[in-house]
Design an enzyme around this catalytic site. Structure first.
Site, PDB file in Angstrom:
ATOM      1  N   LEU A 120       0.501  -1.505   0.304  1.00 41.83           N
ATOM      2  CA  LEU A 120      -0.272   0.051  -0.299  1.00 41.83           C
ATOM      3  C   LEU A 120       1.211   1.278  -0.173  1.00 41.83           C
ATOM      4  O   LEU A 120       1.982   1.030   0.780  1.00 41.83           O
ATOM      5  CB  LEU A 120      -0.546  -0.050   1.002  1.00 41.83           C
ATOM      6  CG  LEU A 120      -2.128  -0.620   0.978  1.00 41.83           C
ATOM      7  CD1 LEU A 120      -2.485  -0.599   2.697  1.00 41.83           C
ATOM      8  CD2 LEU A 120      -3.312  -0.228   0.632  1.00 41.83           C
ATOM      9  N   ASP A 121       1.001   2.305  -1.081  1.00 42.20           N
ATOM     10  CA  ASP A 121       1.713   3.502  -0.932  1.00 42.20           C
ATOM     11  C   ASP A 121       1.434   4.088   0.529  1.00 42.20           C
ATOM     12  O   ASP A 121       0.347   3.932   1.388  1.00 42.20           O
ATOM     13  CB  ASP A 121       1.709   4.023  -2.208  1.00 42.20           C
ATOM     14  CG  ASP A 121       0.252   4.977  -2.257  1.00 42.20           C
ATOM     15  OD1 ASP A 121      -0.536   5.361  -1.529  1.00 42.20           O
ATOM     16  OD2 ASP A 121      -0.827   4.490  -3.403  1.00 42.20           O
ATOM     17  N   LYS A 122       2.031   4.664   0.701  1.00 39.48           N
ATOM     18  CA  LYS A 122       2.771   6.128   1.927  1.00 39.48           C
ATOM     19  C   LYS A 122       0.753   6.755   1.898  1.00 39.48           C
ATOM     20  O   LYS A 122       0.240   6.932   3.233  1.00 39.48           O
ATOM     21  CB  LYS A 122       3.524   6.454   1.695  1.00 39.48           C
ATOM     22  CG  LYS A 122       3.368   7.220   2.771  1.00 39.48           C
ATOM     23  CD  LYS A 122       4.855   8.465   2.753  1.00 39.48           C
ATOM     24  CE  LYS A 122       5.795   9.449   4.259  1.00 39.48           C
ATOM     25  NZ  LYS A 122       6.262  10.490   4.054  1.00 39.48           N
TER      26      LYS A 122
END
Length: 174
Positions: free
Chosen positions: A37-39
């Protein structure tokens, strides 16, 4: 071992690096994220110490469905939902058809820190989106492609695993 983690906004999906990482929340050694999951995204992550299982969860050829609750900018249209359900052409290729529907903001959604940007006179909408692949920032790119940029993205399910009532920033071993 399988670990379910409810990732907060701003946390990197790795155990080392600049800023907040998984090691700030999870104290189990030798487990690795199955997918990313991206930041800027929140919600369910599955971590495991089983390399084969990690591959089965994260590789698109295994068709593991992932579900997201997405807040988008603007009042999303039925036409945009239809486009998402057909698949959209991104720079790295056509996406598989998604399952998409307009929803009301779920009552369980926690406040985000920091909150999303607010703009006067621009409404927001919520959708549920289910995909079986995981191109880089795919959900964000799909929603932008149909004219409704993602403001908030929360993954709620990966295959048989669900976020359920797992508190933000907490994990459980199953």
């Amino acid at each position: 071992m399988i670990v379910l983690f409810n990732k907060p906004f701003g946390v990197l999906c790795q155990f080392s690096g600049e800023g907040k990482t998984l090691s700030d929340y999870i104290d189990i050694k030798n487990i690795y994220p199955a997918g990313r999951l991206d930041k800027d995204s929140e919600g369910l992550m599955v971590l495991t110490d089983d390399g084969k299982l990690q591959h089965q969860i994260s590789h698109p050829k295994f068709d593991k469905e992932k579900a997201y609750v997405v807040q988008v900018e603007g009042s999303i249209t039925d036409n945009a939902i239809t486009q998402l359900c057909r698949g959209v052409a991104l720079k790295d290729g056509e996406t598989r058809p998604a399952k998409a529907k307009i929803i009301t903001k779920p009552g369980w959604v926690w406040d985000r820190s920091p909150p999303i940007r607010k703009r006067q006179n621009i409404p927001t909408s919520w959708i549920e989106l289910r995909i079986t692949e995981g191109k880089n920032r795919q959900v964000r790119r799909m929603s932008a492609h149909v004219g409704f940029p993602t403001l908030r993205l929360i993954r709620t399910e990966i295959g048989p695993w669900s976020l359920k009532q797992l508190p933000l920033g907490k994990y459980e071993c199953i």
